[in-house]
Write an enzyme that holds these catalytic residues in place. Structure first.
Site, PDB file in Angstrom:
ATOM      1  N   ASP A  12      -1.841  -2.416  -9.088  1.00 46.00           N
ATOM      2  CA  ASP A  12      -0.955  -2.859 -10.177  1.00 46.00           C
ATOM      3  C   ASP A  12      -1.261  -2.186 -11.517  1.00 46.00           C
ATOM      4  O   ASP A  12      -1.084  -2.778 -12.579  1.00 46.00           O
ATOM      5  CB  ASP A  12      -1.011  -4.390 -10.331  1.00 46.00           C
ATOM      6  CG  ASP A  12      -0.717  -5.086  -9.024  1.00 46.00           C
ATOM      7  OD1 ASP A  12       0.157  -4.592  -8.284  1.00 46.00           O
ATOM      8  OD2 ASP A  12      -1.374  -6.095  -8.728  1.00 46.00           O
ATOM      9  N   LYS A  15       1.476   2.312 -11.305  1.00 45.48           N
ATOM     10  CA  LYS A  15       1.735   3.555 -10.552  1.00 45.48           C
ATOM     11  C   LYS A  15       3.232   3.818 -10.429  1.00 45.48           C
ATOM     12  O   LYS A  15       3.701   4.937 -10.586  1.00 45.48           O
ATOM     13  CB  LYS A  15       1.119   3.462  -9.139  1.00 45.48           C
ATOM     14  CG  LYS A  15      -0.378   3.280  -9.130  1.00 45.48           C
ATOM     15  CD  LYS A  15      -0.907   3.057  -7.727  1.00 45.48           C
ATOM     16  CE  LYS A  15      -0.542   1.736  -7.105  1.00 45.48           C
ATOM     17  NZ  LYS A  15      -1.137   0.541  -7.717  1.00 45.48           N
ATOM     18  N   GLY A  16       3.974   2.705 -10.129  1.00 41.93           N
ATOM     19  CA  GLY A  16       5.425   2.851  -9.941  1.00 41.93           C
ATOM     20  C   GLY A  16       6.079   3.429 -11.180  1.00 41.93           C
ATOM     21  O   GLY A  16       6.877   4.370 -11.098  1.00 41.93           O
ATOM     22  N   GLY A  39       3.647  -3.598  -4.513  1.00 40.08           N
ATOM     23  CA  GLY A  39       4.816  -4.027  -5.289  1.00 40.08           C
ATOM     24  C   GLY A  39       4.835  -3.224  -6.573  1.00 40.08           C
ATOM     25  O   GLY A  39       3.894  -3.288  -7.352  1.00 40.08           O
ATOM     26  N   HIS A  40       5.869  -2.427  -6.748  1.00 40.90           N
ATOM     27  CA  HIS A  40       5.938  -1.545  -7.910  1.00 40.90           C
ATOM     28  C   HIS A  40       7.182  -1.884  -8.721  1.00 40.90           C
ATOM     29  O   HIS A  40       8.292  -1.845  -8.198  1.00 40.90           O
ATOM     30  CB  HIS A  40       5.985  -0.075  -7.462  1.00 40.90           C
ATOM     31  CG  HIS A  40       4.830   0.314  -6.586  1.00 40.90           C
ATOM     32  ND1 HIS A  40       4.842   1.402  -5.757  1.00 40.90           N
ATOM     33  CD2 HIS A  40       3.612  -0.256  -6.408  1.00 40.90           C
ATOM     34  CE1 HIS A  40       3.675   1.492  -5.118  1.00 40.90           C
ATOM     35  NE2 HIS A  40       2.924   0.483  -5.492  1.00 40.90           N
ATOM     36  N   THR A 126      -1.985 -10.337   1.291  1.00 36.63           N
ATOM     37  CA  THR A 126      -0.595 -10.584   0.903  1.00 36.63           C
ATOM     38  C   THR A 126       0.185 -11.251   2.046  1.00 36.63           C
ATOM     39  O   THR A 126       1.379 -11.496   1.901  1.00 36.63           O
ATOM     40  CB  THR A 126       0.093  -9.262   0.537  1.00 36.63           C
ATOM     41  OG1 THR A 126       0.000  -8.379   1.659  1.00 36.63           O
ATOM     42  CG2 THR A 126      -0.550  -8.609  -0.679  1.00 36.63           C
ATOM     43  N   GLN A 218      -1.773   0.365  -3.823  1.00 33.93           N
ATOM     44  CA  GLN A 218      -3.033  -0.349  -4.077  1.00 33.93           C
ATOM     45  C   GLN A 218      -3.880   0.475  -5.057  1.00 33.93           C
ATOM     46  O   GLN A 218      -3.317   1.247  -5.833  1.00 33.93           O
ATOM     47  CB  GLN A 218      -3.808  -0.614  -2.768  1.00 33.93           C
ATOM     48  CG  GLN A 218      -3.176  -1.650  -1.864  1.00 33.93           C
ATOM     49  CD  GLN A 218      -2.045  -1.107  -1.007  1.00 33.93           C
ATOM     50  OE1 GLN A 218      -2.208  -0.120  -0.331  1.00 33.93           O
ATOM     51  NE2 GLN A 218      -0.912  -1.772  -1.009  1.00 33.93           N
ATOM     52  N   ARG A 297      -2.555 -12.913 -11.473  1.00 31.62           N
ATOM     53  CA  ARG A 297      -3.625 -11.932 -11.312  1.00 31.62           C
ATOM     54  C   ARG A 297      -4.821 -12.325 -12.173  1.00 31.62           C
ATOM     55  O   ARG A 297      -4.651 -12.771 -13.308  1.00 31.62           O
ATOM     56  CB  ARG A 297      -3.139 -10.534 -11.718  1.00 31.62           C
ATOM     57  CG  ARG A 297      -2.008 -10.013 -10.847  1.00 31.62           C
ATOM     58  CD  ARG A 297      -1.437  -8.700 -11.384  1.00 31.62           C
ATOM     59  NE  ARG A 297      -0.315  -8.229 -10.584  1.00 31.62           N
ATOM     60  CZ  ARG A 297       0.700  -7.502 -11.061  1.00 31.62           C
ATOM     61  NH1 ARG A 297       0.735  -7.161 -12.327  1.00 31.62           N
ATOM     62  NH2 ARG A 297       1.672  -7.122 -10.268  1.00 31.62           N
ATOM     63  N   ASP A 325      -0.313  -1.863 -25.051  1.00 33.13           N
ATOM     64  CA  ASP A 325       0.415  -2.807 -25.915  1.00 33.13           C
ATOM     65  C   ASP A 325      -0.025  -4.252 -25.683  1.00 33.13           C
ATOM     66  O   ASP A 325       0.040  -5.082 -26.602  1.00 33.13           O
ATOM     67  CB  ASP A 325       1.934  -2.687 -25.667  1.00 33.13           C
ATOM     68  CG  ASP A 325       2.283  -2.827 -24.200  1.00 33.13           C
ATOM     69  OD1 ASP A 325       1.758  -2.042 -23.375  1.00 33.13           O
ATOM     70  OD2 ASP A 325       3.054  -3.748 -23.844  1.00 33.13           O
TER      71      ASP A 325
HETATM   72  P1  GDP Z   1       1.876  -0.729  -9.540  1.00 34.71           P
HETATM   73  O1  GDP Z   1       1.692  -1.589  -8.347  1.00 34.71           O
HETATM   74  O2  GDP Z   1       0.668   0.077  -9.869  1.00 34.71           O
HETATM   75  O3  GDP Z   1       3.116   0.113  -9.493  1.00 34.71           O
HETATM   76  O4  GDP Z   1       2.049  -1.721 -10.770  1.00 34.71           O
HETATM   77  P2  GDP Z   1       3.005  -3.022 -10.809  1.00 34.71           P
HETATM   78  O5  GDP Z   1       4.392  -2.552 -10.964  1.00 34.71           O
HETATM   79  O6  GDP Z   1       2.686  -3.946  -9.699  1.00 34.71           O
HETATM   80  O7  GDP Z   1       2.456  -3.725 -12.108  1.00 34.71           O
HETATM   81  C1  GDP Z   1       2.534  -3.129 -13.359  1.00 34.71           C
HETATM   82  C2  GDP Z   1       3.417  -4.037 -14.253  1.00 34.71           C
HETATM   83  O8  GDP Z   1       3.238  -3.660 -15.596  1.00 34.71           O
HETATM   84  C3  GDP Z   1       4.897  -3.872 -13.972  1.00 34.71           C
HETATM   85  O9  GDP Z   1       5.510  -5.112 -14.202  1.00 34.71           O
HETATM   86  C4  GDP Z   1       5.347  -2.840 -14.997  1.00 34.71           C
HETATM   87  O10 GDP Z   1       6.722  -3.026 -15.378  1.00 34.71           O
HETATM   88  C5  GDP Z   1       4.458  -3.184 -16.159  1.00 34.71           C
HETATM   89  N1  GDP Z   1       4.037  -2.032 -16.989  1.00 34.71           N
HETATM   90  C6  GDP Z   1       3.779  -0.768 -16.636  1.00 34.71           C
HETATM   91  N2  GDP Z   1       3.335  -0.061 -17.694  1.00 34.71           N
HETATM   92  C7  GDP Z   1       3.313  -0.917 -18.743  1.00 34.71           C
HETATM   93  C8  GDP Z   1       2.911  -0.802 -20.101  1.00 34.71           C
HETATM   94  O11 GDP Z   1       2.464   0.240 -20.575  1.00 34.71           O
HETATM   95  N3  GDP Z   1       3.022  -1.938 -20.876  1.00 34.71           N
HETATM   96  C9  GDP Z   1       3.483  -3.112 -20.393  1.00 34.71           C
HETATM   97  N4  GDP Z   1       3.552  -4.157 -21.218  1.00 34.71           N
HETATM   98  N5  GDP Z   1       3.870  -3.258 -19.106  1.00 34.71           N
HETATM   99  C10 GDP Z   1       3.772  -2.183 -18.299  1.00 34.71           C
HETATM  100  P1  IMO Z   2       0.085  -2.222  -5.478  1.00 32.08           P
HETATM  101  O1  IMO Z   2       0.530  -0.978  -4.745  1.00 32.08           O
HETATM  102  C1  IMO Z   2      -2.768  -5.492  -5.908  1.00 32.08           C
HETATM  103  C2  IMO Z   2      -4.761  -6.871  -2.265  1.00 32.08           C
HETATM  104  C3  IMO Z   2      -4.439  -8.290  -1.829  1.00 32.08           C
HETATM  105  C4  IMO Z   2      -5.752  -8.664  -1.192  1.00 32.08           C
HETATM  106  C5  IMO Z   2      -6.206  -7.363  -0.524  1.00 32.08           C
HETATM  107  C6  IMO Z   2      -5.889  -7.280   0.967  1.00 32.08           C
HETATM  108  O2  IMO Z   2       1.184  -3.049  -6.008  1.00 32.08           O
HETATM  109  O3  IMO Z   2      -0.956  -1.874  -6.488  1.00 32.08           O
HETATM  110  P2  IMO Z   2      -3.605  -6.894   2.281  1.00 32.08           P
HETATM  111  O4  IMO Z   2      -2.348  -7.699   2.316  1.00 32.08           O
HETATM  112  O5  IMO Z   2      -3.426  -5.491   1.813  1.00 32.08           O
HETATM  113  O6  IMO Z   2      -4.369  -6.956   3.569  1.00 32.08           O
HETATM  114  O7  IMO Z   2      -4.538  -7.649   1.190  1.00 32.08           O
HETATM  115  O8  IMO Z   2      -5.522  -6.321  -1.209  1.00 32.08           O
HETATM  116  N1  IMO Z   2      -3.587  -6.000  -2.454  1.00 32.08           N
HETATM  117  C7  IMO Z   2      -3.100  -5.650  -3.652  1.00 32.08           C
HETATM  118  N2  IMO Z   2      -3.455  -6.046  -4.889  1.00 32.08           N
HETATM  119  N3  IMO Z   2      -1.788  -4.583  -5.748  1.00 32.08           N
HETATM  120  C8  IMO Z   2      -1.443  -4.145  -4.518  1.00 32.08           C
HETATM  121  O9  IMO Z   2      -0.574  -3.130  -4.316  1.00 32.08           O
HETATM  122  C9  IMO Z   2      -2.074  -4.720  -3.385  1.00 32.08           C
HETATM  123  N4  IMO Z   2      -1.943  -4.565  -2.052  1.00 32.08           N
HETATM  124  C10 IMO Z   2      -2.880  -5.338  -1.502  1.00 32.08           C
HETATM  125  O10 IMO Z   2      -4.127  -9.103  -2.930  1.00 32.08           O
HETATM  126  O11 IMO Z   2      -6.704  -8.965  -2.180  1.00 32.08           O
HETATM  127 MG    MG Z   3       1.831  -3.610  -7.823  1.00 31.11          MG
END
Ligand code: GDP
Ligand code: IMO
Ligand code: MG
Length: 417
Positions: A12, A15-16, A39-40, A126, A218, A297, A325
C-alpha cells in the site's frame, strides 16, 4: 530502459498511483506475482479506479499483461474486467496461459489455515485463497489457464484434487469439492476470457524491443523468502522474481516506492508502530483502510532500517516517496534510523520473533519539525525547506536519489525531480 515499480514496505505504498503516472512512457505494463490480495487505488481527474489484478497502466490504455507468477481467481477477474470496461473502452489485457487459478477450495483452505492459528500467531490474510493457491503450484496440483482447453484432463485433475482435500474440508465442516460445479464455472470462465489468453512466447516476441513497466504487488517486507516469516504473503514480491513471474527475460531498473510513514495490515512485527493518537491521526488523514479487506491499517513512523534492507534486496536504483501531505500538520515527525542501536546489516528481517521483541528507544529516532501546507505545489523548488531536509536525510541514509515526490492521490499531485 524497462522499469520495475516495487513497494519497499508492507504494501500500500502507492504503487498503483505511480505505475499509472509512469506508464505514459511504456508500451506494456506487467504484473508478475500476487493475486487479488493486492488493492491499488488510482485517482485521475476525480475518477477513482480500484484495481486488484489488472495493472494500473490500463487507465492510460496501455497493453497489460498478467504473467504466470500471479494467481487468478476466475470470478474476481471477470468482475474486475467488467468494472474496468465501464470506465475504459476496450482495455487491452492479456493473461499468460501458464497462470494458476484460485478456486473455491483455496479460499476454504485459507480460512481453515487461519482458524487453527490462535491470537497473535494468526497471519491475518486477505482470505482470498492466495496461500493455498501458491501451495498447489509448488505441490504441482494447480489448474492452469491452459488446462481449460482440455475438459478431460481438467476433470482428472479435479478428481485427484478432491481426493487430496476433501478429508481436510470434511474435518472442518466445509463443503466438499463439487467437480461438476467447478467444471461448469471453469467452462463459463473460459468462454469469457479465451481471447485474452496468450502463451508467453507471443508477448515475448511482440514486446522484444519495446518498453516494459513491471508492477509489483504487496511489498518487499511481505516477500515469502525475505520478509517477516510467517507474516508474509505467499509469493516473492521482490524484483528478482520478475523474470520468473512474467516469463520475460529482460533487463530493468527498479524504482522503490515508500510512504513518508509506514503501515501494515494484518499481523506481524512492526518495530516503529505507533499505538498513540498520532498513529490514529495518520490512519485517518492518510485514509489508511485496506482496499481489499477494509481493515484499518496499523501506522508507524518511517523505518529507514528496513527500508535500507528493502533497497538492497531489490537492487533499487531510485526512489519515490508518497503521502508526504499526510504528515504536513504534525508538530514533529520522526524517522526510525536504528533498532536498539543496530543497523540493517546486523538484523535478520525474516526473524519475526526477533523483530517482534525489538523495543525502539529515543536514540533510534531522528526528529524533524513540521513542514506545513504543501497544497498545490507543482515543483520541487517550491517545497518548504523542512520537507526538503526530511527528503535529504532519507536520501543520504539510503544513498539513493528520490526522483518522485507524491503529494496527494491524484495523478497530477506528483513531482518529478
Ligand atoms: P498500492 O497497493 O501500493 O497501490 O497502494 P494503495 O492504493 O493500496 O494505497 C495507497 C493509497 O494512498 C491509495 O488510496 C492512494 O489513492 C493514496 N495515495 C497515493 N499517493 C498518495 C499521496 O501522495 N498522498 C495521499 N494523501 N494519498 C496518496
Ligand atoms: P498491495 O499490492 C498490504 C498482507 C495481508 C496479510 C499478509 C498475507 O495492495 O500493496 P495473503 O492474503 O497475501 O496471504 O495475506 O499479506 N497483504 C497485503 N498488505 N497490501 C497488499 O497488497 C497486501 N497483500 C497481502 O494483510 O498480512
Ligand atoms: Mg494496496
Amino acid at each position: 530502459m524497462n522499469k520495475a515499480v516495487i513497494g519497499l514496505q508492507w504494501g500500500d505504498e502507492g504503487k498503483g498511483k505511480i505505475v499509472d503516472y509512469l506508464s505514459e512512457n511504456f508500451d506494456l505494463v506487467t504484473r508478475y506475482q500476487g493475486g487479488n490480495n493486492a488493492g491499488h487505488t488510482v485517482i485521475v481527474e476525480n475518477i477513482t479506479y480500484k484495481l486488484n489484478l489488472i495493472p494500473s497502466g490500463v487507465i492510460r490504455g496501455k497493453v497489460c499483461f498478467l504473467g504466470q507468477g500471479i494467481v487468478l481467481d476466475p470470478d474476481h477477474f471477470i468482475q474486475e474486467y467488467k468494472k474496468i470496461t465501464e470506465k475504459i473502452t476496450d482495455p487491452r489485457i492479456y493473461l499468460s496461459s501458464n497462470i494458476p487459478l484460485i478456486l473455491n477450495y483455496h479460499k476454504q483452505l485459507d480460512r481453515i489455515n487461519e482458524s487453527i492459528l490462535t491470537g497473535e500467531s494468526k497471519i491475518g490474510t486477505t482470505s482470498k485463497g492466495i496461500g493455498p493457491a501458491y501451495q498447489d503450484k509448488v505441490g504441482r496440483k494447480s489448474i492452469k489457464l491452459y488446462d481449460l482447453t482440455n475438459p478431460h484432463s481438467l476433470k482428472e485433475k479435479l478428481s485427484s484434487i478432491k481426493k487430496f482435500y476433501d478429508p481436510i474440508l470434511k474435518t472442518f465442516d466445509e463443503d466438499l469439492i463439487d467437480i461438476d460445479k467447478n467444471l461448469e464455472l471453469l467452462n463459463n470462465f473460459f468462454i469469457q476470457v479465451k481471447n485474452l489468453i496468450v502463451d508467453n512466447n507471443v508477448i515475448k516476441k511482440d514486446y522484444f524491443n519495446k518498453k516494459i513497466l513491471f508492477e509489483g504487488a504487496q511489498g518487499a517486507l511481505l516477500d515469502l523468502d525475505h520478509g517477516s516469516y510467517p507474516f508474509v504473503t505467499s509469493s516473492n514480491t521482490i524484483s528478482s522474481n520478475i523474470s520468473i513471474g512474467s516469463g520475460l527475460q529482460v533487463n530493468y531498473e527498479t524504482i522503490g516506492i515508500f510512504k513518508a510513514y509506514a503501515t501494515r495490515v494484518g499481523n506481524g512485527p512492526f518495530p516503529s508502530e505507533l499505538f498513540d493518537k498520532i498513529g490514529d491521526y495518520i490512519a485517518d488523514k492518510g485514509v489508511e483502510f485496506g482496499t481489499v479487506t477494509k481493515r484499518k491499517r496499523r501506522c508507524g513512523w518511517l523505518d529507514l532500517v528496513s527500508l535500507k534492507y528493502s533497497c538492497e534486496i531489490n537492487n533499487v536504483k531510485e526512489l519515490c516517496i508518497t503521502k508526504v501531505d499526510v504528515l504536513n500538520e504534525l508538530d514533529e515527525i520522526k524517522i526510525c534510523k536504528s533498532y536498539e542501536g543496530k543497523q540493517f546489516q546486523d538484523i535478520n528481517f525474516s526473524d519475526s520473533a526477533y523483530l517482534s521483541n525489538c523495543k525502539l528507544n529515543g536514540s533510534d529516532f531522528e526528529i524533524f519539525p513540521s513542514w506545513g501546507n504543501i497544497d498545490g505545489m507543482m515543483n520541487y523548488d517550491q517545497l518548504p525547506q523542512n520537507l526538503k531536509n526530511y527528503v535529504n536525510f532519507i536520501e543520504e541514509y539510503l544513498n539513493l536519489p528520490i526522483k518522485i515526490v507524491s503529494l496527494g492521490p491524484e495523478r497530477n499531485q506528483t513531482i518529478l525531480r
